[in-house]
Design a protein around this motif. Sequence first.
Motif, short mmCIF file in Angstrom:
data_model
loop_
_atom_site.label_atom_id
_atom_site.label_comp_id
_atom_site.label_asym_id
_atom_site.label_seq_id
_atom_site.Cartn_x
_atom_site.Cartn_y
_atom_site.Cartn_z
N ARG A 7 0.85 -1.19 0.00
CA ARG A 7 0.00 0.00 0.00
C ARG A 7 0.89 1.24 0.00
NH1 ARG A 7 -4.18 -1.64 4.76
NH2 ARG A 7 -5.17 0.35 4.27
N ILE A 8 0.27 2.40 -0.10
CA ILE A 8 1.03 3.65 -0.07
C ILE A 8 1.37 4.00 1.37
CG2 ILE A 8 1.03 6.10 -0.63
CD1 ILE A 8 -0.95 5.48 -2.89
N ILE A 9 2.67 4.15 1.64
CA ILE A 9 3.13 4.51 2.98
C ILE A 9 3.37 6.01 3.01
CG2 ILE A 9 4.91 4.14 4.72
CD1 ILE A 9 3.39 1.61 4.09
N TYR A 10 2.79 6.69 3.99
CA TYR A 10 2.98 8.13 4.12
C TYR A 10 4.05 8.42 5.17
CZ TYR A 10 -1.19 8.43 1.28
OH TYR A 10 -2.07 8.30 0.25
N TYR A 11 4.86 9.43 4.86
CA TYR A 11 6.00 9.75 5.71
C TYR A 11 6.28 11.25 5.59
CZ TYR A 11 10.83 9.86 7.45
OH TYR A 11 11.96 10.16 8.16
N GLU A 12 6.86 11.83 6.64
CA GLU A 12 7.23 13.24 6.55
C GLU A 12 8.60 13.46 7.19
OE1 GLU A 12 4.39 15.67 8.58
OE2 GLU A 12 4.56 14.55 10.45
N SER A 13 9.38 14.32 6.53
CA SER A 13 10.67 14.71 7.10
C SER A 13 10.65 16.16 7.53
CB SER A 13 11.78 14.49 6.07
OG SER A 13 11.67 15.41 4.99
N SER A 14 9.52 16.85 7.26
CA SER A 14 9.39 18.24 7.70
C SER A 14 7.92 18.59 7.86
CB SER A 14 10.05 19.19 6.68
OG SER A 14 9.33 19.18 5.45
N ARG A 15 7.65 19.65 8.57
CA ARG A 15 6.31 20.22 8.68
C ARG A 15 6.40 21.73 8.47
NH1 ARG A 15 3.42 17.12 13.88
NH2 ARG A 15 3.45 15.03 12.91
N GLY A 16 5.33 22.25 7.87
CA GLY A 16 5.31 23.67 7.57
C GLY A 16 5.75 23.92 6.15
N PHE B 234 17.30 9.03 7.54
CA PHE B 234 18.01 7.96 6.85
C PHE B 234 17.67 6.59 7.45
CE2 PHE B 234 21.60 11.19 5.96
CZ PHE B 234 20.90 11.69 4.88
N ALA B 235 17.65 6.52 8.77
CA ALA B 235 17.34 5.25 9.43
C ALA B 235 15.92 4.80 9.10
CB ALA B 235 17.53 5.39 10.94
N GLU B 236 15.00 5.75 9.05
CA GLU B 236 13.60 5.41 8.78
C GLU B 236 13.38 5.02 7.32
OE1 GLU B 236 12.35 8.25 12.52
OE2 GLU B 236 12.04 8.99 10.47
N LEU B 237 14.09 5.67 6.41
CA LEU B 237 14.00 5.27 5.01
C LEU B 237 14.62 3.88 4.81
CD1 LEU B 237 14.79 8.59 3.08
CD2 LEU B 237 12.59 7.67 3.84
N GLU B 238 15.69 3.59 5.53
CA GLU B 238 16.29 2.26 5.47
C GLU B 238 15.30 1.19 5.93
OE1 GLU B 238 19.83 2.57 7.81
OE2 GLU B 238 21.10 3.01 6.06
N PHE B 239 14.49 1.54 6.91
CA PHE B 239 13.47 0.61 7.41
C PHE B 239 12.48 0.28 6.29
CE2 PHE B 239 9.21 0.00 9.19
CZ PHE B 239 9.43 -1.03 10.10
N ALA C 105 20.01 22.09 2.27
CA ALA C 105 20.81 21.38 3.27
C ALA C 105 20.07 20.17 3.82
CB ALA C 105 21.18 22.32 4.42
N HIS C 106 18.74 20.19 3.72
CA HIS C 106 17.94 19.07 4.20
C HIS C 106 17.64 18.07 3.08
CE1 HIS C 106 14.92 16.96 6.61
NE2 HIS C 106 14.12 17.03 5.57
N TYR C 107 17.20 18.58 1.93
CA TYR C 107 16.69 17.64 0.93
C TYR C 107 17.75 17.04 0.02
CZ TYR C 107 16.62 20.85 -3.17
OH TYR C 107 16.95 21.66 -4.22
N LEU C 108 18.85 17.74 -0.22
CA LEU C 108 19.89 17.18 -1.09
C LEU C 108 20.50 15.90 -0.50
CD1 LEU C 108 21.66 17.19 -3.58
CD2 LEU C 108 23.16 18.87 -2.45
N PRO C 109 20.85 15.86 0.79
CA PRO C 109 21.36 14.60 1.35
C PRO C 109 20.36 13.45 1.25
CG PRO C 109 21.87 16.43 2.82
CD PRO C 109 20.94 16.97 1.78
N ILE C 110 19.07 13.76 1.36
CA ILE C 110 18.06 12.71 1.24
C ILE C 110 18.03 12.16 -0.19
CG2 ILE C 110 15.58 12.21 1.37
CD1 ILE C 110 15.38 14.27 3.62
#
Length: 581
Positions: free
Chosen positions: A179-188, A213-218, A239-244
């Motif tokens: 199924r589609i898994i929803y996730y967030e790395s930021s709010r606002g 990174f740990a959560e995406l690895e999961f 600085a946040h999204y490029l490493p991701i």
Amino acid sequence: MKILLTAINAKYIHSSLSVRYLYKNCTDLDCDMKILEVSINNHLIDIANQIFDEQPDILAISCYIWNIELVKQLLPLVHRLLPQCKIICGGPEVSYETKEFMNDFPMVNYVVRGEGEEAFHSLIEALIVKEDDGQIDIKGVAKRNEDGSIDENIAVTVADLDNIAFPYDEADIENLKDRIIYYESSRGCPYSCKYCLSCATRGVRYRSLDKVFAELEFFIAHDVRQVKFVDRTFNADKAHYLPILKFIAKQNCRTNFHFEIVAHHIDEEIKEVLKTMPKGRIQFEIGIQSTNLKTLGQISRANPWQEMTDNIKSIMAYGNIHLHVDLIIGLPYEDLTSFAKSFNDVYLLQADMLQVGFLKLLKGAAMNNLTKEHDYVYMPQAPYQVISNKYMDYKTMRYLQIFVDIVEMYYNAGRFRHTITYLIDLYEQDAYTFFADFTAYWRREKLHLAPHAPKNLYKFLADFIQINDRFVNKDVIYEILKFDALMSDNGKFRPEFLPWQELSKQVIDDFYMGEQAQKYIKNYQFKSWRDLKKKFTLEIFNYDIEKALQNKIEKCKNVVLFVYKDGKVSYQQIEQGDIEL
């Protein structure tokens, strides 16, 4: 104390992020907490029955635009079935106009306003330890007093996203991986677009990259199909999204990651990373909404068009990233002429999907302050869709509803992409007028009054082609339509009116049993004729199909091989001499 967290999703394939957040952030409490997840396609009584079977002391319901009307029907029914059960509601649909909601639904004891992880935890903790819940006073929680009055309190946010527990675990993810898994790395969001709820809060808060990174690895370790980031603007801070993005590009997995981005925050360094991205690993959704500068100014949105188009065309040229672009119907100053220009401007970007939606006047969004100025009339119930304004009457809106449905069926669904592109070329790239003419045909034939199976869509398009004087080389168009049929749905739809041509059994035998098949099919091995028919198709075309797709007409009989594997299709033209016609 038994607590039932209930999510009513828009589709079965969706999952609820909100109730999982609440659950995982209450694991330290001494209570029996459980999640019930259903969809709006479940019958009302079936949902009520499942709640009744759990016999909860507290029922918590997550309220969103897609489920609020069903929730409003559910609340009085559940109260009749379980009169002693306390009811807590939360989510965007009840975080605004909270007092009015609680007055309309007196069975609701509490409403959690805003971001609920910390406020909900405090509320449940208080309900466990306090017999007199009239003493409860928690920021972010509206409550009903014994005298019937309501303390609205204020909506709250979570200051530090690292304090929120990761919402998934081993047992849960196994049930969700397809199924589609929803996730967030930021709010606002750094922007203040007036039609969006993000304009109600200021600033952006980020989850630490080591946690991300740990959560995406999961997710990757559990082979989930898709992770959809709900970050309002994923690429707000490089600085946040490029490493991701770099992290995702290095992974070896089937997982697809979906992001909403702005097109003008893509520089050359980002492009170099995007070029290396494995095909199908990520997809982007870019909200354009309109290309009318006056409209964009009114809704507080900046679209540096040249920069956006250059970046979008670059992404499309890489050939490895699926891209959606969005338009909104019903914005200020956008009449039909303006919308036609916006539609044509965005069509020329040639994105994988051109999603067109209608403006919704969401509770809490700043657009509500513009209703009088622009004569907005909208649905009184969710989804609060605009039905007319100063620039488009309802008749125009109704016409555009059919227009949008046709774009969805014939462009976004992907079945007719080559045919539609060819036909719009004959309209001199005026995509709006092509779809407007098709819509006129659709309405004239009353096709909008009933749903249609995918195979019937071929016939409707062929009929439209037949009566349209712009289309002179109809035999070429039908060849391209035949090509589209073989490129879609594993080639299972073969409309009888198309110019199908069968090769002789002897020629087919010689191709698959001889050396030719190994030349065109990697790692080819003959297993059985039944297996072969599922995986391969040979079809005769009367034109060079690759040149025809580029609007270069060269009449010559040739054979094309179609290969179906893992839900994908590829094709090759067979060289002259490798097969006898």
